[in-house]
Every structure is written in structure tokens, then in C-alpha cells.
Design a protein around this motif. Structure first.
Motif, PDB file in Angstrom:
ATOM      1  N   THR A 291      28.234  42.628  36.256  1.00 13.77           N
ATOM      2  CA  THR A 291      29.629  43.081  36.282  1.00 13.77           C
ATOM      3  C   THR A 291      29.752  44.420  36.992  1.00 13.77           C
ATOM      4  O   THR A 291      30.674  44.628  37.797  1.00 13.77           O
ATOM      5  N   ARG A 353      41.663  46.109  32.989  1.00 17.05           N
ATOM      6  CA  ARG A 353      41.649  44.936  33.862  1.00 17.05           C
ATOM      7  C   ARG A 353      42.876  44.814  34.770  1.00 17.05           C
ATOM      8  O   ARG A 353      42.722  44.470  35.958  1.00 17.05           O
ATOM      9  N   VAL A 404      34.999  51.930  32.602  1.00 14.38           N
ATOM     10  CA  VAL A 404      34.735  50.495  32.484  1.00 14.38           C
ATOM     11  C   VAL A 404      33.232  50.248  32.383  1.00 14.38           C
ATOM     12  O   VAL A 404      32.764  49.469  31.535  1.00 14.38           O
ATOM     13  N   TYR A 464      36.927  40.817  38.727  1.00 16.24           N
ATOM     14  CA  TYR A 464      37.995  41.382  37.894  1.00 16.24           C
ATOM     15  C   TYR A 464      38.751  40.287  37.151  1.00 16.24           C
ATOM     16  O   TYR A 464      39.091  40.437  35.971  1.00 16.24           O
ATOM     17  N   ARG A 468      36.364  40.282  30.905  1.00 13.83           N
ATOM     18  CA  ARG A 468      37.232  40.672  29.797  1.00 13.83           C
ATOM     19  C   ARG A 468      37.589  42.138  29.947  1.00 13.83           C
ATOM     20  O   ARG A 468      36.868  42.909  30.592  1.00 13.83           O
ATOM     21  N   ASP A 469      38.684  42.542  29.342  1.00 14.37           N
ATOM     22  CA  ASP A 469      39.109  43.933  29.419  1.00 14.37           C
ATOM     23  C   ASP A 469      38.206  44.782  28.538  1.00 14.37           C
ATOM     24  O   ASP A 469      38.156  44.601  27.318  1.00 14.37           O
TER      25      ASP A 469
END
Length: 482
Positions: A291, A353, A404, A464, A468-469
Motif C-alpha cells: 500500500t 481516502r 496514512v 486508493y 480502506r480509510d
């Protein structure tokens, strides 16, 4: 701590995120120094508790965030001074020839410096996870100071021949090692120091200071362009910013030596766990690693295109003067820095996100038209607004990418997890951005570079959309006791 509670007559009129970010900074000061103060805006009283999340930031935490950010600014100033002054010192280290070829050689060393960043990400990330965030950041800024001092005093190619570019390469590799560790550790430090509902806002200051470092380099360049002739800048004036950088790094070294360690690290530092800060432990989080690579790919390429490479693009492609290029870059970057906390605060409200997806969509759709229009413009004003549009789009990534990444990893491998995969991705895509751009220009196909950026942003967009957020699944919640 008590604050008198009063109310807006029209509360909804004062909810924009920009005003929210400005008042939050002011609130922090008032909460610490004037706990009973009544503040007035537009002639109307308001309740700070109704306007902001019900959290206070302590003096200790605020000092740590400010101190960490200033050190980050100095490190990135040292790193960007190379790019800002490459237009002037490229001829000092390479034989006379085509202007693009000289810039290409200088950009090559810039790219090689990025190859050290993954090593720095691993080395300083390991130190941060095993020994401490504070110690790691202190060591990295000391190494940066040495690299800057070395560049400042390297003799020219004319004086010592091939040894000159070799020494330049060595100095740049040392700086790459330093800044490779800086990103992951400072991102971890700011994220762990921030309060729960303001992590996006406070972690955005990493890019405020990162951009601030480049602004400082451009500001020094503007001053030198005003007070020195073009000939003086090419002969010896380019050395001045590197001397300044070395001195400022020593100042940052002192500031970082007074920082507090984070609670997240303190909570697990005494645990006898040999897995802390190791690659083996990091590989237990493959999804988080991939990610980080995916979300960094398009963002870093776009960021380095609109910032580091853009000054050369404005001179070499748009045919603006060096002074015009510097002024446009400075003003647009200043605005870029100021809007980072706005986007960071927005992510605290709506999540990370949505901002990443907005960047991915707009970047995929608008990059080719923006850069094509910019390459054909003849007006400095048009160039400024086109560049600013690109920077606003990139803000969807830059403002929140640090938080993030930090939210993806547990404390025992957080600095390593944030720094290493990020540094690898930046080395491959961000560090080679201007080299690829100049190479394609030299080959007569500059427009291919625009499509290359677009393709990378699109790949990040797919990440993106599928992720998941992290605001809702943050690993910080498991080890931070705020």
C-alpha cells in the motif's frame, strides 16, 4: 483548563476548513498561555469547544511538533539547495557543452543521491524503532550537515578534473542517506505526537516544512540573484547556500537534542524484543508495504515534477529567465505550503481516502493538459496559474501521505515501515523524475514524460480506490495512549 462557553449567532457561516485550521493554531497558543481568554472574530464571540474537537494539546506535545518540524525544514533545505542551484554550478563540475547535457549530468547525480535513500530509510528507521525517534532524527541531521559542508568546498572540474564530480557524488550520497532516514522517522514522530482527532492536521506540517525547505532554498536564490551578478553566481556564489545549510543543520541538531520521545515508543522500548525494527518483522505486514508503494508511486512523481524539476522546466522548455522561474516557483510553492494544513484538517473531518482519490482522479485527467499548456505558454502569469493548479491537485496526496503510512504499521516497525518502502519508491520514481524528463527532452519527445506521470498516478488511483480509510483502521490507536 477552562474556556468560557459562548455561541455563534450564525455558527454554520464560520465552519469552512480554512478558518478551522487558522483558529486551531491560535487556539493552541491561547489554551497554553491564556486559559480563560475570550476570543472575538468578526465582532462575534464563539465557543472554542463547539468549534473544535474536545481535545487540548499540551505544551510538551506542541514543543515536540514545532521542534521536529523545524529540524525537518533544515534537512530538506539542505537537500533542495542542490536542485535549486544546479542551474549555476552544473558547469563547475562537468566539461563545457550543451546546457541540457550539463543539467542532465547534474540531474544524474541528483538521482544517484536518491539511491541512498532506501538505505537511509532502513538504517535510521531501524535506529528509530530500536533506540528512539529522537536519537535517529538527531543523527540524520548531523550527517546532512557534513554533506552540505563538503559540497560547499569542493574544487571545480577545471581545478581537479574528474575528482570534482566524484566528490560531488560522494557528498550527495551522504545527503541521500540522511534524508532517506528523515522522512520515515519524522513522519512517525509527528504522527505519534499528534492528538487523535488532529493527526491529519499536525502531520501535514511535515510537508509544510518539507516545502518550506525548498522555499528557503529559493528565497536564498532570489536574494543572491538580486545582489550578485550572473557571472558571480556561476563562479562562486552558488557555494553560499551550502555553507548556510551546514550551519543551519548544526542549529537543528541542537533543537532535536532537546525533543521529547513519543509515548508510543516509550511504551514498548523496554520490551526485550529482537524483532523491533527488523526487516523480518516488517515483512509480516505485506499488505501495508504494498500500500505504501502504491500510494507513493504517482504522488512522488507528480510532487517532484511540479517542485524540483519545474524550475528547470520553466527555463529550459518555457524559456523564461532564471529570475522569472525562481519567482514563479517561490510564490506557487509558498501557497502550496500554506494549504497543506487545510487539506490535513479536512482529512480529519472526512477521512484520508477521499482526498487521495481526488488527487488520483484529477491527476490522471489533468496532468497532460496542464503540462502541455504550460510548455506552450509565453506569459509568466499563465505559467504561474498553471503550476499552481498542478500543486493544488498534488496537495490531496502530499498533505496526508505521512499520516496514512504511519497509520498502517505498529509501533515496533512503524518508522521502518513508513521510511523504507517510501524511500524505495521515491528513489525509483521521484528521484529519476527530472532525469527522465531531461532525457526525453534531449531525445525530442518531451511530451512522453507527461503521459508517464499520468500512468503512474492512475496506478496509484487503483490503490486508493481499493484501500480502506486508515483514519478508521489506524494502528496508532493500539499503541498510543493519548
Amino acid at each position: 483548563m477552562t474556556v468560557r462557553s459562548v455561541h455563534f449567532s450564525s455558527r454554520a457561516a464560520f465552519q469552512p476548513v480554512i478558518l478551522n485550521a487558522v483558529k486551531e493554531l491560535q487556539l493552541n497558543y491561547f489554551q497554553i498561555h491564556f486559559p480563560r481568554i475570550n476570543s472575538y472574530y468578526y465582532g462575534k464571540k464563539f465557543s472554542v469547544h463547539k468549534f473544535l474537537p474536545e481535545e487540548n494539546i499540551s505544551r510538551r506535545r506542541l514543543k515536540a511538533i514545532i521542534g521536529g518540524s523545524i529540524g525537518n525544514l533544515v534537512e530538506w533545505y539542505d537537500w533542495y539547495a542542490y536542485s535549486a542551484f544546479a542551474l549555476y554550478f552544473s558547469a563547475s563540475f562537468f566539461p563545457e557543452g550543451n546546457k541540457t547535457a550539463q543539467l542532465l549530468n547534474t540531474a544524474g547525480i541528483f538521482a544517484l543521491g536518491f539511491l541512498m535513500r532506501p538505505i537511509g530509510g532502513w538504517l535510521f528507521g531501524r535506529i528509530a524503532d530500536k533506540v528512539g525517534r529522537k536519537q535517529s532524527m538527531t543523527l540524520s541531521v548531523l550527517l546532512m550537515s557534513f554533506g552540505s559542508m563538503l559540497i560547499a568546498f569542493i574544487p571545480t572540474y577545471e581545478a581537479i578534473g574528474i575528482i570534482a564530480p566524484v566528490m560531488l557524488l560522494i557528498a550527495r550520497l551522504l545527503q541521500g542517506l540522511s534524508v532517506g532516514g528523515e522522512y520515515g522517522v519524522s513522519a512517525t514522530y509527528l504522527s505519534e505526537m499528534a492528538t487523535k482527532n488532529r493527526r491529519g492536521f499536525y502531520s501535514s506540517f511535515q510537508y509544510v516544512t518539507l516545502i518550506g525547505g525548498q522555499l528557503f532554498a529559493l528565497g536564498i536564490q532570489l536574494i543572491l540573484q538580486k545582489w550578485l551578478s550572473d557571472e558571480d553566481l556561476h563562479d562562486w556564489g552558488w557555494r553560499i547556500p551550502f555553507v548556510i545549510g551546514a550551519i543551519l543543520s548544526l542549529v537543528a541538531l541542537y533543537l532535536r537534542s532537546t525533543l521529547y520521545e513519543t509515548k508510543a515508543f516509550e511504551a514498548q522500548k523496554n520490551k526485550a524484543d529482537e524483532r523491533k525494527g527488523t526487516i523480518k518483522e516488517l515483512l509480516k505486514h505485506p499488505k501495508a508495504l504494498l500500500t505504501v508503494v502504491g500510494l507513493t508511486l504517482g504522488g512522488t512523481l507528480a510532487f517532484y515534477t511540479y517542485t524540483t524539476y519545474m524550475q528547470k522546466f520553466l527555463v529550459n522548455t518555457v524559456n523564461l529567465s532564471k529570475a522569472e522561474s525562481t519567482q514563479i516557483s517561490f510564490i506557487s510553492m509558498l501557497i502550496f505550503a500554506l494549504i497543506q494544513p487545510v487539506f490535513g484538517a479536512l482529512s480529519d473531518r472526512i477521512g484520508r481516502r477521499p482526498l487521495l482519490i481526488a488527487f488520483g482522479l484529477l491527476g490522471t485527467i489533468c496532468t497532460v493538459p496542464l503540462l502541455t499548456a504550460l510548455s506552450h505558454t509565453t506569459s509568466p502569469y499563465s505559467a504561474f496559474f498553471l503550476l499552481l493548479a498542478g500543486l493544488i491537485i498534488v496537495s490531496g496526496y502530499t498533505s496526508i501521505n505521512a499520516i496514512v503510512k504511519a497509520e498502517l504499521f505498529p509501533a515496533q516497525v512503524r518508522a521502518l515501515g513508513v521510511g523504507l518502502p517510501y524511500a524505495l519508491t521515491v528513489a525509483i520514481f521521484g528521484g529519476t523524475a527530472e532525469y527522465v524528463a531531461l532525457w526525453l527532452k534531449n531525445a525530442g519527445h518531451e511530451e512522453y514524460f507527461y503521459w508517464y506521470i499520468t500512468g503512474c498516478i492512475f496506478l496509484s488511483l487503483l490503490v486508493y480506490v481499493g484501500m480502506r480509510d486508515t483514519k478508521e483502521t489506524s494502528m496508532l490507536e493500539k499503541d498510543l495512549k493519548i
